[in-house]
Design a protein around this motif. Structure first.
Motif, mmCIF file in Angstrom:
data_model
loop_
_atom_site.group_PDB
_atom_site.id
_atom_site.type_symbol
_atom_site.label_atom_id
_atom_site.label_comp_id
_atom_site.label_asym_id
_atom_site.label_seq_id
_atom_site.Cartn_x
_atom_site.Cartn_y
_atom_site.Cartn_z
ATOM 1 N N ASN A 93 -0.486 -4.198 -5.823
ATOM 2 C CA ASN A 93 -0.223 -5.544 -5.547
ATOM 3 C C ASN A 93 1.197 -5.668 -4.952
ATOM 4 O OD1 ASN A 93 -0.108 -8.221 -4.872
ATOM 5 N ND2 ASN A 93 -0.345 -8.801 -6.778
ATOM 6 N N LEU A 94 1.930 -5.299 -6.143
ATOM 7 C CA LEU A 94 3.438 -5.379 -6.000
ATOM 8 C C LEU A 94 4.012 -4.610 -4.905
ATOM 9 C CD1 LEU A 94 4.495 -5.231 -9.692
ATOM 10 C CD2 LEU A 94 4.259 -7.066 -8.329
ATOM 11 N N HIS A 96 4.561 -7.142 -1.819
ATOM 12 C CA HIS A 96 5.688 -7.760 -2.367
ATOM 13 C C HIS A 96 6.922 -6.909 -1.823
ATOM 14 C CE1 HIS A 96 3.219 -9.862 -5.015
ATOM 15 N NE2 HIS A 96 3.889 -10.888 -4.530
ATOM 16 N N LEU A 97 6.371 -5.695 -1.277
ATOM 17 C CA LEU A 97 7.709 -4.356 -0.877
ATOM 18 C C LEU A 97 7.312 -4.231 0.564
ATOM 19 C CD1 LEU A 97 8.260 -2.331 -4.052
ATOM 20 C CD2 LEU A 97 9.602 -4.281 -3.215
ATOM 21 N N LEU A 98 6.199 -3.584 0.781
ATOM 22 C CA LEU A 98 5.842 -3.292 1.977
ATOM 23 C C LEU A 98 5.626 -4.355 3.349
ATOM 24 C CD1 LEU A 98 5.231 -0.663 3.806
ATOM 25 C CD2 LEU A 98 2.756 -1.019 3.225
ATOM 26 N N LEU A 99 4.787 -5.407 2.945
ATOM 27 C CA LEU A 99 4.473 -6.215 4.093
ATOM 28 C C LEU A 99 5.735 -7.076 4.235
ATOM 29 C CD1 LEU A 99 0.658 -7.224 3.764
ATOM 30 C CD2 LEU A 99 2.083 -6.092 5.534
ATOM 31 N N SER A 155 6.137 -14.553 10.143
ATOM 32 C CA SER A 155 5.157 -15.775 9.661
ATOM 33 C C SER A 155 3.544 -15.144 9.489
ATOM 34 C CB SER A 155 5.106 -16.723 10.363
ATOM 35 O OG SER A 155 4.495 -16.694 11.635
ATOM 36 N N ILE A 156 3.288 -14.534 10.298
ATOM 37 C CA ILE A 156 1.835 -13.747 10.011
ATOM 38 C C ILE A 156 1.895 -12.791 8.973
ATOM 39 C CG2 ILE A 156 0.208 -12.299 11.138
ATOM 40 C CD1 ILE A 156 1.025 -13.534 13.965
ATOM 41 N N LEU A 157 2.826 -12.033 8.972
ATOM 42 C CA LEU A 157 2.718 -10.741 7.904
ATOM 43 C C LEU A 157 3.151 -11.350 6.385
ATOM 44 C CD1 LEU A 157 4.331 -7.896 9.755
ATOM 45 C CD2 LEU A 157 2.035 -8.133 8.963
#
Length: 151
Positions: A19-20, A24-27, A38-40
């Motif tokens: 999840n992280l 929280h990093l890649l996307l 905004s979509i991502l």
């Protein structure tokens, strides 16, 4: 203690770290480097919320062994820390919006929004880094069949 049980206990921390890493990093990095911010970012928040809810559901299961339950509860506790960092970031962002709306100059409004959006990201970034470290340690404990120190 069976190896399968230790693997299932470690899965809690693997899911949290996934999840992280993804949401929280890649996307967010992908979002900021593309035209689809905004979509991502919406996808990242939604995906993270789904994973957090799933971890919560797994932490409430009573049919698993005590080792597995303890590690899922620990993962849920760590998710709550992440949610607290979301709340702190939201407060910073709302304060920035309030301060920005009180400015008559449009350029100053934009500057304040940019500054506070960057400040608002800091609690989440710091929490993600701390959770990676804590989850790595907990994953090691789970794979060795050890109970978490605190749940």
């Amino acid at each position: 203690m069976m190896k399968d049980e230790r693997g299932r206990a470690g899965a809690a921390h693997e899911v949290l770290m996934m999840n992280l890493a993804i949401f929280h990093l890649l996307l967010p990095v992908t979002a900021l480097s593309s035209g689809y911010v905004s979509i991502l970012l919406t996808l990242a928040l939604t995906g993270s919320a789904v994973i957090i809810f799933w971890i919560y559901q797994k932490s409430k299961r009573t049919e698993d062994s005590s080792l597995i339950q303890a590690h899922w509860k620990l993962a849920w506790h760590r998710c709550r820390l992440l949610l607290i960092s979301y709340a702190v970031s939201t407060v910073f962002l709302l304060f920035g919006c309030l301060l920005s709306s009180s400015q008559p100059d449009k350029i100053m409004q934009n500057i304040i929004l940019v500054v506070f959006s960057r400040i608002a990201a800091v609690p989440i970034i710091l929490m993600v880094l701390a959770l990676f470290v804590m989850s790595t340690t907990a994953l090691s404990q789970a794979r060795q069949g050890e109970f978490p120190k605190k749940v």
